[in-house]
Scaffold this active site. Structure first.
Site, PDB file in Angstrom:
ATOM      1  N   HIS A   1     112.896  81.414 -51.568  1.00  0.00           N
ATOM      2  CA  HIS A   1     114.155  81.338 -50.824  1.00  0.00           C
ATOM      3  C   HIS A   1     115.028  80.357 -51.593  1.00  0.00           C
ATOM      4  O   HIS A   1     114.506  79.410 -52.190  1.00  0.00           O
ATOM      5  CB  HIS A   1     113.989  80.741 -49.427  1.00  0.00           C
ATOM      6  CG  HIS A   1     113.005  81.411 -48.538  1.00  0.00           C
ATOM      7  ND1 HIS A   1     111.662  81.189 -48.610  1.00  0.00           N
ATOM      8  CD2 HIS A   1     113.182  82.266 -47.513  1.00  0.00           C
ATOM      9  CE1 HIS A   1     111.046  81.895 -47.674  1.00  0.00           C
ATOM     10  NE2 HIS A   1     111.939  82.558 -46.987  1.00  0.00           N
TER      11      HIS A   1
ATOM     12  N   ASP B   1     114.081  76.819 -51.035  1.00  0.00           N
ATOM     13  CA  ASP B   1     112.826  76.296 -51.606  1.00  0.00           C
ATOM     14  C   ASP B   1     113.075  75.629 -52.949  1.00  0.00           C
ATOM     15  O   ASP B   1     112.289  74.810 -53.393  1.00  0.00           O
ATOM     16  CB  ASP B   1     111.814  77.426 -51.878  1.00  0.00           C
ATOM     17  CG  ASP B   1     111.553  78.291 -50.670  1.00  0.00           C
ATOM     18  OD1 ASP B   1     111.668  77.770 -49.549  1.00  0.00           O
ATOM     19  OD2 ASP B   1     111.246  79.491 -50.858  1.00  0.00           O
TER      20      ASP B   1
HETATM   21  C1  XLS Z   1     108.065  84.433 -42.130  1.00  0.00           C
HETATM   22  C2  XLS Z   1     108.218  85.304 -43.274  1.00  0.00           C
HETATM   23  C3  XLS Z   1     108.911  84.687 -44.477  1.00  0.00           C
HETATM   24  C4  XLS Z   1     109.376  85.758 -45.413  1.00  0.00           C
HETATM   25  C5  XLS Z   1     110.434  85.349 -46.362  1.00  0.00           C
HETATM   26  O1  XLS Z   1     107.327  84.706 -41.207  1.00  0.00           O
HETATM   27  O2  XLS Z   1     106.987  85.844 -43.624  1.00  0.00           O
HETATM   28  O3  XLS Z   1     108.086  83.758 -45.090  1.00  0.00           O
HETATM   29  O4  XLS Z   1     108.321  86.320 -46.121  1.00  0.00           O
HETATM   30  O5  XLS Z   1     111.580  84.914 -45.731  1.00  0.00           O
END
Ligand code: XLS
Ligand code: NI
Ligand code: NI
Length: 439
Positions: free
Chosen positions: A101, A104
């Site tokens: 993201h 991150d």
């Molecule tokens: C949350 C999601 C997230 C996605 C990416 O539950 O799994 O981590 O994979 O935004």
């Protein structure tokens, strides 16, 4: 640059008899399975957020792990250190891809333009590291759920300003995904959902989410993004109801708003079970709709009702997953992203390696066993036989769309009472799976 994961060597394949915890027992990257090396069947990706950022905090307690990598949190120095750690980690494990993201990668600044500058800086650095290491970006995404401004969602927010802020973040996240040659761009719904219908205009919110996605597609295509957009379904958490409930719901939404040509589905194992489905069910629904895009390869705990994002170890599940993947001819632009975190008490760097080794070995075994199930052929021939009554006669007419309701009624009248259908054979088939898994 100094070594971050000191004392941890490159992880090699040592075979199933090895007791060395820092070795692969089943994942043998170059081993050929069904004409392709394992690493091509299994495009593993590292999830930046769990691996490089999350320090084990949960709803009831603070973090237990230290991922400062010698820098202070919230600084660009820390962002660069995380990148160093990420590439060393992937290198030691032989992982080819990563996912992130925007949030991150860098700490958010007090304006979007300043945050974007930070993103430019870090992605310049990541790009050089990608060039020298050969690592690739599987997909990028924008975090549209952590900051309080997204408390009522992003595309579904009641605030038009927040909607614009989300658009700005998506635009930049697509920019950096393209800059790094990413093969996909993900929309996980975040807080796109509702807490109560009493304050919610559901149609309005769904239309807005679709508009945002259309704008994202138009923008992405205009700057040369030719990969896949994905929706990652999840039924609940953080919202009481998330709009992208499951694969079926997401496909319905994509078709309703004309987004189905550009989007596929990113299926997360733990989200499938939260929706009351098996992981295989979600994969199969995507597969039969030509929408099986990518996979978040984790697993949940069926006794816990939330997204525990555990590393996958259940070989039955990984086998059934790879069975679906092999049946569709593999993941095209997609991969197996470990959207998974070590348990709170597994707090050392070594635990991070054990976790990835566990997940990679579980998927390698799954691949080997799924391929054996297909070669065994008994399941396929059972299914073929099960529907044999449609191969000729009235059955063939139904399949060829040559039948009318009156024709079928006439046929039924002649039958008197039809024979009971053939056995479903579930126990027989489950026995085959066990004999292939453990024989
Ligand atoms: C949350 C999601 C997230 C996605 C990416 O539950 O799994 O981590 O994979 O935004
Ligand atoms: Ni999840
Ligand atoms: Ni996920």
């Amino acid at each position: 640059m100094s070594e971050i994961f000191q004392g941890i060597p490159r992880i090699n394949f040592e075979g199933k008899k090895s007791k060395n915890p820092l070795s692969f027992k089943f994942y043998d990257a170059e081993k050929i399975v069904r004409g392709k090396p394992m690493r091509e069947h299994l495009p593993f990706a590292m999830a930046w957020w769990h691996n490089m950022c999350a320090e084990g905090a949960d709803m009831f307690g603070a973090g237990t792990a230290d991922k400062s990598f010698g820098a202070s949190h919230g600084t660009m120095e820390h962002a660069f250190k995380k990148a160093d750690a990420a590439f060393e980690f992937m290198d030691k494990l032989g992982i080819e891809y990563f996912c992130f993201h925007d949030a991150d990668l860098v700490p958010e600044a007090d304006s979007i333009s300043k945050t974007n500058k930070r993103l430019d800086e870090i992605t310049d650095y990541i790009k050089t590291k990608m060039q020298s290491s050969g690592k690739k970006l599987l997909w990028g995404t924008a975090n549209l759920f952590t900051n309080p401004r997204f408390m009522n969602g992003a595309g579904s927010s009641n605030s038009a300003d927040v909607f614009c802020f989300a658009a700005a973040q998506i635009k930049k996240a697509i920019d950096i995904t393209v800059k790094l040659g990413g093969r996909g761009y993900v929309f996980w719904g975040g807080r796109e959902g509702y807490e109560t219908l009493l304050n919610t205009d559901m149609r309005f919110e769904l239309e807005n989410i679709a508009s945002l996605m259309h704008m994202a597609v138009d923008y992405g295509r205009s700057i040369g993004f030719d990969g896949d957009f994905y929706i990652e379904p999840k039924p609940k958490e953080p919202m009481k109801h998330q709009y992208d409930y499951d694969v079926s719901t997401a496909i319905g939404f994509l078709r309703q708003f004309g987004l189905d040509k550009d989007f596929k589905i990113n299926i997360e194992a733990n989200h499938a079970t939260l929706a009351g489905h098996t992981f295989s069910h979600e994969l199969r629904v995507a597969a039969i709709n030509d929408m099986l895009g990518s996979i978040d390869a984790n697993q949940g705990d069926l006794l816990l009702g939330w997204d525990t994002d555990e590393f996958p170890f259940d070989v039955y599940e990984t086998t059934m997953c790879m069975y679906e993947v092999l049946k569709v001819g593999g993941l095209k632009n997609g991969g197996l992203n470990f959207d998974a975190k070590t348990r709170r008490s597994s707090r050392t760097f070594e635990d991070m390696f054990h976790a990835y080794i566990l997940g990679m070995d579980a998927y390698a075994l799954g691949l080997i066993k799924a391929s054996a199930l297909i070669e065994d052929g008994r399941i396929d021939s059972f299914i073929k036989e099960r529907y044999a009554s449609y191969q000729s006669g009235i059955g063939a007419k139904i399949r060829n769309k040559e039948a009318t309701l009156s024709m079928l009624a006439e046929h039924a009248e002649k039958l008197g009472s039809p024979k009971l259908p053939s056995s479903g054979g579930q126990e027989y088939l489950e026995g085959i799976v066990n004999s292939v898994l453990f024989g």
